[in-house]
Design an enzyme around this catalytic site. Structure first.
Site, mmCIF file in Angstrom:
data_model
loop_
_atom_site.group_PDB
_atom_site.id
_atom_site.type_symbol
_atom_site.label_atom_id
_atom_site.label_comp_id
_atom_site.label_asym_id
_atom_site.label_seq_id
_atom_site.Cartn_x
_atom_site.Cartn_y
_atom_site.Cartn_z
ATOM 1 N N ASP A 217 0.860 -1.189 0.000
ATOM 2 C CA ASP A 217 0.000 0.000 0.000
ATOM 3 C C ASP A 217 0.897 1.241 0.000
ATOM 4 O OD1 ASP A 217 -2.162 -1.690 0.088
ATOM 5 O OD2 ASP A 217 -2.583 -1.406 2.224
ATOM 6 N N HIS A 272 1.188 -7.833 -0.009
ATOM 7 C CA HIS A 272 0.034 -8.666 0.331
ATOM 8 C C HIS A 272 -0.881 -8.799 -0.879
ATOM 9 C CE1 HIS A 272 -0.869 -4.462 1.353
ATOM 10 N NE2 HIS A 272 -2.136 -4.723 1.058
ATOM 11 N N ARG A 282 -16.411 -12.536 0.272
ATOM 12 C CA ARG A 282 -15.592 -11.790 1.235
ATOM 13 C C ARG A 282 -15.846 -10.301 1.032
ATOM 14 N NH1 ARG A 282 -10.706 -11.444 4.182
ATOM 15 N NH2 ARG A 282 -9.458 -9.618 3.631
HETATM 16 C C1 LIG Z 1 -2.751 -0.417 -10.256
HETATM 17 C C2 LIG Z 1 -2.982 0.477 -9.335
HETATM 18 C C3 LIG Z 1 -4.143 0.438 -8.411
HETATM 19 C C4 LIG Z 1 -3.727 1.378 -7.301
HETATM 20 C C5 LIG Z 1 -3.066 2.468 -8.124
HETATM 21 C C6 LIG Z 1 -2.128 1.637 -8.993
HETATM 22 O O1 LIG Z 1 -1.673 2.301 -10.154
HETATM 23 C C7 LIG Z 1 -0.932 1.189 -8.132
HETATM 24 C C8 LIG Z 1 -1.287 1.181 -6.637
HETATM 25 C C9 LIG Z 1 -2.705 0.658 -6.383
HETATM 26 C C10 LIG Z 1 -3.165 0.907 -4.962
HETATM 27 C C11 LIG Z 1 -2.835 -0.236 -3.991
HETATM 28 C C12 LIG Z 1 -3.401 0.079 -2.604
HETATM 29 C C13 LIG Z 1 -4.751 0.768 -2.613
HETATM 30 C C14 LIG Z 1 -4.890 1.813 -3.736
HETATM 31 C C15 LIG Z 1 -6.208 2.553 -3.636
HETATM 32 C C16 LIG Z 1 -3.714 2.741 -3.749
HETATM 33 O O2 LIG Z 1 -3.633 3.831 -3.220
HETATM 34 O O3 LIG Z 1 -2.705 2.188 -4.474
HETATM 35 C C17 LIG Z 1 -4.636 1.091 -5.051
HETATM 36 C C18 LIG Z 1 -4.833 1.877 -6.363
HETATM 37 C C19 LIG Z 1 -6.233 1.657 -6.938
HETATM 38 O O4 LIG Z 1 -6.840 0.602 -6.753
HETATM 39 O O5 LIG Z 1 -6.693 2.551 -7.656
HETATM 40 O O1 LIG Z 2 -9.499 -6.849 0.244
HETATM 41 C C1 LIG Z 2 -8.538 -7.204 0.912
HETATM 42 O O2 LIG Z 2 -8.607 -8.029 1.786
HETATM 43 C C2 LIG Z 2 -7.197 -6.586 0.642
HETATM 44 C C3 LIG Z 2 -7.267 -5.472 -0.368
HETATM 45 C C4 LIG Z 2 -6.067 -4.611 -0.402
HETATM 46 O O3 LIG Z 2 -4.995 -5.019 -0.026
HETATM 47 C C5 LIG Z 2 -6.199 -3.240 -0.892
HETATM 48 O O4 LIG Z 2 -7.305 -2.835 -1.344
HETATM 49 O O5 LIG Z 2 -5.187 -2.510 -0.841
HETATM 50 FE FE LIG Z 3 -3.508 -3.422 0.071
#
Ligand SMILES: C=C1C[C@]23C[C@@]1(O)CC[C@H]2[C@@]12CCC[C@@](C)(C(=O)O1)[C@H]2[C@@H]3C(=O)O
Ligand SMILES: O=C(O)CCC(=O)C(=O)O
Ligand SMILES: [Fe+2]
Length: 339
Positions: A217, A272, A282
């Site tokens: 994250d 993760h 879930r």
């Molecule tokens: C593929 C992607 C989804 C994400 C933005 C990104 O370009 C790379 C990081 C991804 C992530 C992972 C954790 C939660 C999230 C909201 C974030 O801040 O970075 C997701 C982004 C997403 O789902 O839009």
């Molecule tokens: O949905 C989950 O249990 C994990 C999802 C997750 O890691 C995320 O949204 O960044």
């Molecule tokens: Fe995550």
């Protein structure tokens, strides 16, 4: 007569140890120590006796269930997630896919109130439930961050929590829904005949459906709560996927990339993923605690010394986020900011 108990049988494959479960009702200085240890050794832990009321949790859970049980065409009115709104299977902008649907929102009351109009027929109920939940988990995140500052012997206990209490904080909130295997399996040719290019399977274990693929994250701290259906896994240092026991009464707390940078690598943002292999659906909800876009992230001076030189160059959260969104889910973005 005292009989010596037999030596425990040693099996060749050691069972991976579970992540720490930290009881937040313990005495504070002990807690600070346990929290620091968990962030150093695992980058993730669960908390119990966290003080967030069941009522606050179940109100938002109910809103999530109501939304995801709607027909697809209705849910799509809240989409696409670009980057906020409803998303199904598509994650981010760079072709990542997963066996899930989700709602992702900016964690501020004005934005939630606007978005809720396309999410719920009773927008005020939706926004009230979500805002109350966000307030509660933000407080929990701040308490944890303050104990971590204390555990690191940093004088300013609010050094981390101030970043997410900032009114311009870029925190966000997400509800993920991984449908029951029974609802998807027979519609999906990949399940019977996985193609090598499919992202929806773990190629080492082709029967593992990827719900949300491997990643760390980007933010400071993530507070995750799920129903009692499993699926969340962390990547251990020896490359094994270790399941996290689902528990709807606990929160799971993840160190994010920005915290790894501020702690000069002392805390680690663990990789993760969520697999979607369960016959029960879930549902998980995440509060991603982030600083304001213009906040500067760099190793705090207390973590830097001659023996521990600064590992990361200073960057703004806006810069880091733009980099994250330009990359794939599984990419290691923090390495791009190493000195
Ligand atoms: C593929 C992607 C989804 C994400 C933005 C990104 O370009 C790379 C990081 C991804 C992530 C992972 C954790 C939660 C999230 C909201 C974030 O801040 O970075 C997701 C982004 C997403 O789902 O839009
Ligand atoms: O949905 C989950 O249990 C994990 C999802 C997750 O890691 C995320 O949204 O960044
Ligand atoms: Fe995550």
């Amino acid at each position: 007569m005292v009989v010596a108990s037999p030596a425990p049988l040693r099996t060749k494959k050691a069972r991976p140890a579970g992540i720490p479960v930290i009881d937040l009702s313990l005495e504070r200085s002990k807690l600070c120590e346990l929290l620091v240890k968990a962030c150093q050794e695992f980058g993730v832990f669960q908390v119990e006796n966290h003080g967030v009321s069941r009522e606050i949790i179940s109100r938002v859970e109910r809103q999530g269930q109501e939304f995801f049980s709607k027909p697809a065409c209705q849910k799509q009115r809240a989409g696409p997630a670009a980057p906020f709104g409803y998303g199904s299977k598509n994650i981010g902008f760079n072709g990542d896919k997963g066996e899930l649907e989700y709602i992702i929102l900016e964690a501020n009351p004005h934005s939630i109130s606007e978005r809720s109009k396309s999410i719920s027929p009773h927008p005020a109920n939706f926004s009230c439930a979500v805002n109350d939940y966000i307030d509660a988990v933000r407080n929990l995140a701040c308490d944890i961050l303050e104990m971590l500052a204390q555990g690191l012997w940093v004088q300013d206990k609010s050094i981390f929590s101030n970043l997410i209490r900032d009114p311009n904080s870029d925190s966000c909130f997400r509800i993920n829904h991984y449908p029951s295997l029974l609802n998807v399996a027979h519609h999906d040719d990949d399940w019977i005949n996985p193609t090598p290019s499919s992202q929806l399977f773990d190629h080492n274990h082709p029967k593992t459906r990827i719900g949300f693929g491997e990643h760390s994250d980007p933010q400071i701290l993530t507070i995750l709560r799920s129903n009692n259906v499993g699926g969340l896994q962390i990547l251990s240092p020896d490359g094994l996927w270790v399941p996290i026991q689902p528990d709807s009464d606990k929160f799971c707390v993840f160190v994010g990339d920005a915290f790894q940078a501020m702690s000069n690598g002392r805390f680690m943002s663990v990789r993760h993923r969520a697999v979607a292999n369960s016959v029960k659906a879930r549902m998980s909800m995440m509060y991603f605690a982030a600083p304001a876009p213009n906040a500067s992230i760099s190793p705090i001076p207390q973590m830097v010394s001659c023996e521990n030189p600064s590992l990361y160059r200073p960057f703004t959260w806006a810069e880091y986020k733009a980099t994250a969104y330009s990359l794939r889910l599984a990419d290691n973005r923090l390495d791009l900011f190493r000195n």
